[in-house]
Structure formats: C-alpha cells, structure tokens
Design an enzyme around this catalytic site. Sequence first.
Site, PDB file in Angstrom:
ATOM      1  N   PRO A   9       1.626 -15.549  -6.766  1.00  0.00           N
ATOM      2  CG  PRO A   9       2.272 -16.787  -4.923  1.00  0.00           C
ATOM      3  CD  PRO A   9       2.808 -15.858  -5.958  1.00  0.00           C
ATOM      4  CG  ASN A  10      -3.147 -17.688  -4.393  1.00  0.00           C
ATOM      5  OD1 ASN A  10      -3.666 -18.662  -4.926  1.00  0.00           O
ATOM      6  ND2 ASN A  10      -2.284 -17.788  -3.413  1.00  0.00           N
ATOM      7  NE  ARG A  17      -5.542 -13.912  -2.779  1.00  0.00           N
ATOM      8  CZ  ARG A  17      -4.318 -13.466  -2.689  1.00  0.00           C
ATOM      9  NH1 ARG A  17      -3.821 -12.722  -3.657  1.00  0.00           N
ATOM     10  NH2 ARG A  17      -3.589 -13.759  -1.662  1.00  0.00           N
ATOM     11  CE1 TYR A  22      -4.613  -9.003  -1.296  1.00  0.00           C
ATOM     12  CE2 TYR A  22      -6.031 -10.892  -0.840  1.00  0.00           C
ATOM     13  CZ  TYR A  22      -4.846 -10.202  -0.643  1.00  0.00           C
ATOM     14  OH  TYR A  22      -3.896 -10.704   0.215  1.00  0.00           O
ATOM     15  CG  ASN A  73       1.421  -7.919  -5.628  1.00  0.00           C
ATOM     16  OD1 ASN A  73       1.945  -8.528  -4.695  1.00  0.00           O
ATOM     17  ND2 ASN A  73       0.167  -7.501  -5.601  1.00  0.00           N
ATOM     18  CB  ALA A  76       2.177 -15.728  -0.482  1.00  0.00           C
ATOM     19  CD  GLU A  97       7.494  -4.537  -1.642  1.00  0.00           C
ATOM     20  OE1 GLU A  97       8.166  -3.587  -1.178  1.00  0.00           O
ATOM     21  OE2 GLU A  97       7.227  -5.566  -1.002  1.00  0.00           O
ATOM     22  CG  HIS A  99       2.557  -5.545  -1.301  1.00  0.00           C
ATOM     23  ND1 HIS A  99       2.594  -6.890  -1.620  1.00  0.00           N
ATOM     24  CD2 HIS A  99       3.830  -5.169  -1.063  1.00  0.00           C
ATOM     25  CE1 HIS A  99       3.852  -7.297  -1.552  1.00  0.00           C
ATOM     26  NE2 HIS A  99       4.619  -6.280  -1.227  1.00  0.00           N
ATOM     27  NE  ARG A 106      -3.917  -8.547   4.706  1.00  0.00           N
ATOM     28  CZ  ARG A 106      -3.909  -9.377   3.659  1.00  0.00           C
ATOM     29  NH1 ARG A 106      -3.396  -8.974   2.508  1.00  0.00           N
ATOM     30  NH2 ARG A 106      -4.438 -10.578   3.752  1.00  0.00           N
TER      31      ARG A 106
END
Length: 144
Positions: A9-10, A17, A22, A73, A76, A97, A99, A106
């Site tokens: 998502p996003n 964003r 990002y 990725n 969330a 994976e 990110h 974070r």
Amino acid sequence: MKFLVINGPNLNMLGIREPNIYGKTSYSDLLKMIDDWSKENDIEVECFQSNHEGAIVDKIQEAYGVCDGIAINPAAYTHTSVAILDALKAAGLPAVEIHISDINEREQFRHVSYAGKACFDHVIGKGLDGYIIALDMLKKTVHK
Ligand code: DQA
C-alpha cells in the site's frame, strides 16, 4: 526465468508521499528502473502493486509454478500481515524483502517484520536502489 516485484500500500504514491522519507522519485520511475534491469539482465520481471492485503496474498499464490523469485516491499503490511508471511511460505519461492527507508531507525512498530521471516535476505534503507539490489540477489540465488 521470471521474477515478481510486489509493492504494498501507498507505494504507488512514491514521489508524492512523504518525500523526506521516500524520496522524490515516482512509482513510474521505479517501474522504468526495473524495466531497464530486466532488459539488461534478460530476465522477465512482472511488477504488481496493491493497497489490498488479500490481493497481495492472491498474487503470491499465483506466482507458484510461474515465477522463480519474489522481491517484496509489503509496506505497512510488513508489520501486521501474517497472511502475507504465510503466502510466501506456502509458495516457497526465494524471496527478498525490500524497504526504502530504514525501518529499524523509525518508530518501534516498524521494527517487526512478519513477511521478512519468509525472506532469505533483506535490503533496508537503500532507497529505490534497494529494488535493483534485491533483483541482483535473486538472480545470484536462482540458478536455472
Ligand atoms: C516501507 C516502510 C513501512 O514501514 C511503511 O509502512 C511503508 C514503506 C519502506 O519501503 O520503507 O509503506 O515499507
């Protein structure tokens, strides 16, 4: 050989964003980077983005018997989705994976990764280059 790149998502909002986290590069620029890698390496790469957990689970299941590796990725859903973890385990494909940001630097709730438990490697905090690093890792791992 065929790899699948999954974005959660996003991530279709890249460039718009939270650019301080990002970056300013758009999702379509990311697709172009991946397409260039695909052509340079002569490996087919399908890109899939969804804001829906179940659609991501469906896509991982569909990759079984069709794809040779997954770069994911989960965004969330990384921090919440046992369903995506189970789908990756069910399909049993080599997975990396990704990110864009360093999730370990974070908020505390981003420190847990469920999907990551089904991945043989992790590219974290390398920006969009992380996708290319992950594809190179898959290429080295999958011999066909
Ligand atoms: C992300 C990190 C996640 O915590 C966040 O929810 C995202 C993007 C990253 O690429 O840095 O959507 O996966």
